[in-house]
Design a protein around this motif. Structure first.
Motif, mmCIF file in Angstrom:
data_model
loop_
_atom_site.group_PDB
_atom_site.id
_atom_site.type_symbol
_atom_site.label_atom_id
_atom_site.label_comp_id
_atom_site.label_asym_id
_atom_site.label_seq_id
_atom_site.Cartn_x
_atom_site.Cartn_y
_atom_site.Cartn_z
ATOM 1 N N ILE A 49 -0.530 6.126 -16.847
ATOM 2 C CA ILE A 49 -0.273 4.853 -16.160
ATOM 3 C C ILE A 49 -1.469 4.391 -15.335
ATOM 4 O O ILE A 49 -1.376 3.400 -14.612
ATOM 5 N N ASP A 50 -2.612 5.087 -15.427
ATOM 6 C CA ASP A 50 -3.714 4.754 -14.533
ATOM 7 C C ASP A 50 -4.353 3.403 -14.825
ATOM 8 O O ASP A 50 -5.214 2.944 -14.064
ATOM 9 N N LYS B 160 3.783 -2.932 -11.252
ATOM 10 C CA LYS B 160 3.300 -2.595 -12.595
ATOM 11 C C LYS B 160 3.412 -1.095 -12.840
ATOM 12 O O LYS B 160 3.770 -0.659 -13.940
ATOM 13 N N ILE B 161 3.123 -0.286 -11.824
ATOM 14 C CA ILE B 161 3.281 1.165 -11.961
ATOM 15 C C ILE B 161 4.746 1.507 -12.169
ATOM 16 O O ILE B 161 5.111 2.277 -13.062
ATOM 17 N N GLU C 95 9.017 3.491 -15.950
ATOM 18 C CA GLU C 95 10.340 3.374 -16.583
ATOM 19 C C GLU C 95 10.221 3.203 -18.099
ATOM 20 O O GLU C 95 10.936 3.843 -18.866
ATOM 21 N N LYS C 96 9.293 2.354 -18.529
ATOM 22 C CA LYS C 96 9.113 2.144 -19.973
ATOM 23 C C LYS C 96 8.676 3.433 -20.660
ATOM 24 O O LYS C 96 9.164 3.766 -21.744
ATOM 25 N N LYS D 17 0.831 -1.209 0.000
ATOM 26 C CA LYS D 17 0.000 0.000 0.000
ATOM 27 C C LYS D 17 0.863 1.256 0.000
ATOM 28 O O LYS D 17 0.582 2.230 -0.715
ATOM 29 N N LEU D 18 1.924 1.249 0.797
ATOM 30 C CA LEU D 18 2.818 2.404 0.849
ATOM 31 C C LEU D 18 3.544 2.605 -0.473
ATOM 32 O O LEU D 18 3.684 3.735 -0.949
ATOM 33 N N ALA D 19 4.004 1.510 -1.066
ATOM 34 C CA ALA D 19 4.719 1.612 -2.335
ATOM 35 C C ALA D 19 3.839 2.251 -3.409
ATOM 36 O O ALA D 19 4.274 3.160 -4.133
#
Length: 266
Positions: free
Chosen positions: A109-110, A118-119, A124-125, A91-93
């Motif tokens: 990215i939503d 995944k985010i 990065e991509k 959750k924090l990440a």
């Protein structure tokens, strides 16, 4: 420091904000931010490996009702301490990542919010691009290095700082240049008035053992003389006054003083 810079740096309580074109700086600052957290390792694992499968519990079967034993997802209240710690780290990440994204990047990215990994991967991509784009960045870096030149009216310090930023970009892209290459490129592309001072260094110093900051310090001692040469050069380049215009101006002043009238020149 302006508000944008403050957001990019972040604080102990708020993660740094990612702005386009600043991914390497953001990545380093973001890692520093989470390293300060007590559960750093768990957060880092979520970002790089993803969260583990959701904890399950076994529901006993009931032979009388012909219901077999089965597994179902645990409710959060049934988590063990380790499972709860992992859940909190995930959750924090996600929270830290989403807080660090401005709206224009968040909108891209939503669709990847199911896990922090995944985010993390999508950012990065999207920002760093594909392998082909990376190769273009390397090519652009080398082209800018090879085409480096001091700008007209630029001080030695300004030229030196621009060159250092370029060297930093080369290092980010794993491009290595020797001391000799850097020193020669820098000296060759200073303004022409530096030529005699550069020539002296070439003949008195071993360029392969001379670091760029040492070269800069040596040249800095002569900057005042070079600026004087540049000033003299500018003075010589001023266009000569039109002699006919000067004669007309003088005649006009002479007539004006004698008659008190404004002269009309034909």
């Amino acid at each position: 420091m302006n508000s944008r810079e403050a957001l990019a740096i972040g604080s102990d309580q708020k993660p740094p904000v990612l702005f386009r074109g600043e991914y390497p700086q953001w990545h380093e600052r973001f890692m520093n931010f989470i390293e300060a957290k007590t559960n750093y390792e768990a957060i880092y694992k979520c970002l790089t490996e993803g969260p583990p499968d959701w904890p399950m519990k076994v529901v006993p079967g009931n032979p009388a009702e012909e219901r077999p034993e089965r597994q179902i997802r645990k409710s959060i209240g049934d988590f063990t301490k380790d499972e709860k710690d992992t859940y909190d780290a995930e959750k924090l990440a996600k929270s830290y990542l989403l807080q660090s994204l401005p709206n224009d990047i968040y909108a891209c990215i939503d669709n990847f919010k199911e896990s922090s990994k995944k985010i993390w991967d999508q950012i990065e991509k999207m920002i760093m691009g594909s392998h082909i784009n990376s190769q273009l960045k390397v090519t652009n870096c080398i082209t800018r290095y090879d085409g480096f030149k001091a700008r007209k009216g630029e001080t030695l310090t300004e030229t030196y700082e621009r060159f250092n930023m370029l060297l930093n970009d080369l290092q980010k892209n794993k491009i290595t240049k020797t001391n000799t290459e850097n020193n020669i490129n820098f000296m060759n592309n200073l303004q022409p008035e530096w030529k005699p001072f550069v020539s002296h260094i070439r003949h008195t110093q071993t360029l392969e053992k001379l670091y760029l900051h040492e070269l800069y310090e040596m040249l800095l001692q002569d900057e005042e003389e070079v600026m004087e040469l540049i000033g003299n050069q500018k003075a010589e380049e001023k266009p000569a006054a039109d002699p006919l215009a000067l004669v007309s101006e003088r005649r006009g002043k002479s007539v004006s003083r004698s008659s008190g009238k404004v002269p009309v020149l034909s």
